[in-house]
Structures are given as structure tokens and as C-alpha cells.
Scaffold this active site. Sequence first.
Site, mmCIF file in Angstrom:
data_model
loop_
_atom_site.group_PDB
_atom_site.id
_atom_site.type_symbol
_atom_site.label_atom_id
_atom_site.label_comp_id
_atom_site.label_asym_id
_atom_site.label_seq_id
_atom_site.Cartn_x
_atom_site.Cartn_y
_atom_site.Cartn_z
ATOM 1 C CE LYS A 1 -7.311 0.275 0.436
ATOM 2 N NZ LYS A 1 -7.356 1.475 1.285
ATOM 3 C CG HIS B 1 -3.692 -0.709 -2.283
ATOM 4 N ND1 HIS B 1 -4.057 0.613 -2.255
ATOM 5 C CD2 HIS B 1 -3.547 -1.089 -0.986
ATOM 6 C CE1 HIS B 1 -4.118 1.034 -0.999
ATOM 7 N NE2 HIS B 1 -3.817 0.014 -0.209
ATOM 8 C CB SER C 1 -0.959 0.005 1.187
ATOM 9 O OG SER C 1 -0.273 -0.253 2.391
HETATM 10 N N1 PMP Z 1 -5.363 -3.973 3.373
HETATM 11 C C1 PMP Z 1 -4.635 -3.023 2.764
HETATM 12 C C2 PMP Z 1 -3.416 -3.428 1.991
HETATM 13 C C3 PMP Z 1 -5.003 -1.683 2.876
HETATM 14 O O1 PMP Z 1 -4.263 -0.732 2.291
HETATM 15 C C4 PMP Z 1 -6.162 -1.340 3.606
HETATM 16 C C5 PMP Z 1 -6.647 0.091 3.720
HETATM 17 N N2 PMP Z 1 -5.692 1.050 3.864
HETATM 18 C C6 PMP Z 1 -6.867 -2.366 4.241
HETATM 19 C C7 PMP Z 1 -6.462 -3.663 4.090
HETATM 20 C C8 PMP Z 1 -8.087 -2.060 5.074
HETATM 21 O O2 PMP Z 1 -9.170 -1.746 4.272
HETATM 22 P P1 PMP Z 1 -10.356 -0.763 4.733
HETATM 23 O O3 PMP Z 1 -9.916 0.628 4.488
HETATM 24 O O4 PMP Z 1 -11.476 -1.188 3.855
HETATM 25 O O5 PMP Z 1 -10.638 -1.038 6.168
#
Ligand code: PMP
Length: 426
Positions: free
Chosen positions: A243, A212, A184
Amino acid sequence: MFEKARNHERLAILQAAREADMVPYFRVMESPAKPIVEMEGRSRIMLGGNNYLGLTEDQRVIDGARDALEQYGTGMTGSRLLNGTTRMHLELEAEIAAWMGTEDAIVFTTGNQANVGTLGTILGPGDTVIVDSGDHASILDGCLLSKAKLRPFRHNKLDKLERMLQRAAGDGGGVLVVVDGVFSMEGDLAPLPDICDLCEAYGARLMVDEAHGAGVLGERGAGASELFGVEDRVDLRMGTFSKSLASCGGFVAGKADIIEFLRIQSRTFLFTASAVPAATGAALEALRVVRSADGPPLLRAVQDNARYFRAGLEQRGFAVVEPQRLPDGHPYGADIVTPIIPVLIGDDWQAGLMWKGLYEAGVFVNTALHPAVPPGGALLRTSVMATHDRATLDRALTAFSDVKASFEAEHGALPGPGEHGRRRAA
Ligand code: PMP
């Protein structure tokens, strides 16, 4: 008890940053998430979101949210198990499973809960879980909750992964490897074909976080697993609606018996309220757009913008990541650029100064400082959308050049092209 809140090591630096109005966090949005947003009294080019396909603005997605609000009201006020499951959830789960090519899928209220609630349920104290050191925090939290033996390996280092698989063989329980498909902060890909080979050689199961990757990579937008052609070798695929799918919520897709087990056992699924109907309605419509004939052009547009913006930053002397190599003969060509394009700055304070310069020039980016990145690895995380037009990206590139020039006149040279890779290898 509260001493740590009053006297932590970052307090002094936070105070100084506040006084210089240099804190890049908690800035106030005054418009919807779009290529250009209103923030704190003026328009700024948004390069700090995850709205990769720009679907928050799509009329079909907005109507999906509005129709759900009108039909089901403002909130479900209860868990999926009890009064929180609607027809939309059932359709969404069926359509996610069809998209991912799995037997079933389960929808959670957030992606974070999808990871915590899946790992905390699937793993037990006798098992071993092997994670990449760059995995998302929610993966780590799920592993810790499960009390499984945690064996982290250095980011994307396959020899270290193999060593952990060898050690795990002696632990005596089941072994699960968990990686982000696209990481991320750095936007780099996990080398999934090699990871699948290793998991199969050592009899380990594999879960990929496609937060992502889903809605970004692959012809169907099904994520890094699709891009690498390994969908049938991945046991569990997690994704989020926050996303590309322009909403809020998360999912896990896989074999029917595992998904059903999560439906009756996963604590973050059972003991939290179902998402607000508007969130579920928007996610369902966004998924339908991705899977319609309108999906592939959006997926191509975000790829093209990513390549254009990365090259533009490199030409202007910034330390950006290299395009990532794909296996020989891949239909996408030799390499790929994901829409997450980090710019290495190095020092935390300098990253803050650069962030502020860009913000004042009308560009919003994300700032990743230690401990989100290793010490000395501060970076500005930029991310492009399918709906950024070239004129907007050019304006952002000009702002980057101008801010760099005034920064370097006062503080000396920033890291240059090629340095990102070298620092990461170090
Ligand atoms: N996994 C990854 C790799 C993320 O980047 C994120 C969100 N930043 C999440 C899980 C969590 O997702 P959410 O924002 O839907 O809680």
C-alpha cells in the site's frame, strides 16, 4: 467434486453482469499505478488503489527497484531461510523495527503471509483468539490454521469485545486480540486506547494489522498505534509493503524473542520463496522516503486530500462516513478522515450500475458487494493519494455528481448524507 464451481449461487448474476459489461473486477491496467492511469484504452482517475503516498512514481523508489534487480537479478529462487536473504532484507528489518519502535521485525513475501504465518505460529489449539468481524481475511485464515478457539466480536463494539474477553478467561489458554488499525473497506479506525485498556484488564495480548495505517497515520507514519499513542501497549504490529510502501511484501514487528521464534517456526516464512529483489529494493527505498524529511508533507497531503474528497462527496449528496473522533486534546485536532472513503449504495446491482457509470465517465473505484460487506451494504470504496491534485479530485467529484443525477433519474434516490452511519449502527 467440481459441482460447486459449476453451479454456485452467484453464477446467474455474474453472467447477467458480464452481458451488461458491468463486472467491476479484473479490469486491465495498462500503465503504472498513478493518480490517473490508463485502463482498457483510456485515461481514468484512479480512486481504487492503496498507493496512498503515490510512491510507486517516486524516482528513488523506482531506482531502488532497478538497483536491486541489477544487483540480485530477477528472482531469489528460494526461501529466506536458505538462499533468499539479502543485505536488503536485513536493512529493511532493522529499519522497520526502528520505524515501529520495536526490538525487531521480520519481512515476509506478502502481507497476507505475514498474518497467516504469524497467527498460525503464535497461536496453538489450546489458545483463544478474539477478532473483530471486520478483520482482514488473512487474519481469519491464520486463526483457522492455528486451530485456536476463535471468538469473533461485532465490528468495533467494545462491549462485545469485553464479553469475549470474559468468556476467553474460562478457556484456559493464552488470549490474543487481533484488530485492523484501519479497516480496509470502511476506512474506519479501531478504538485502540479502549482496546488496550480492555486487553490489559483481562491479561490478553494485542496484535494490530497496520496494512492501511502504516505509511498513512501518525507523525512518523507508523500507523494507528502511533496516532493513538499506544505503540508500547501493542504486542505485535503487522504491516504490508503493498500500500503506502509502493511494492509487495509484509512485516511483523515486536519483541525480539517473538520475532526470532517466527523466523524459525513460521511456515509461510519458511516454505515460500523470498520476494523478487525489485520488490524488496522498492519497499526499502519507500520506507526511507517515509522516514525522511519528505515523509511528513506526503502524510499531510494524503490527509488533506481525504478530507477534501470526503467533504466534496457529502456536499454532492452521497452517503459517506463521518470523520472519526480522536481523543480530546489530540494534536491532529478533534477528528480525522482516513484516505479510504466508502460511499454507501446499498443494493448490489445498483452499486454495479453506479460503478459502470463512473468507469465510463473516466473514474475507477472499487466495488464491495456481499459477502465482503453485509447484505444491503454494497459500497463504492474510494481511496485518495497524496499525489492527486485538486483539479483531478474536482473532476472526479463532478463525475460522481453527473453519474448520480442520471442514475437517480432512472432508478430513484440513492442513500444520502448521514445514512452511512445509520445503516452501520443498525
Ligand atoms: N491486511 C489488510 C487489512 C489488508 O487490507 C491486506 C491487503 N488487502 C492484507 C492484510 C494483506 O496484505 P498483502 O496485500 O501485502 O498480502
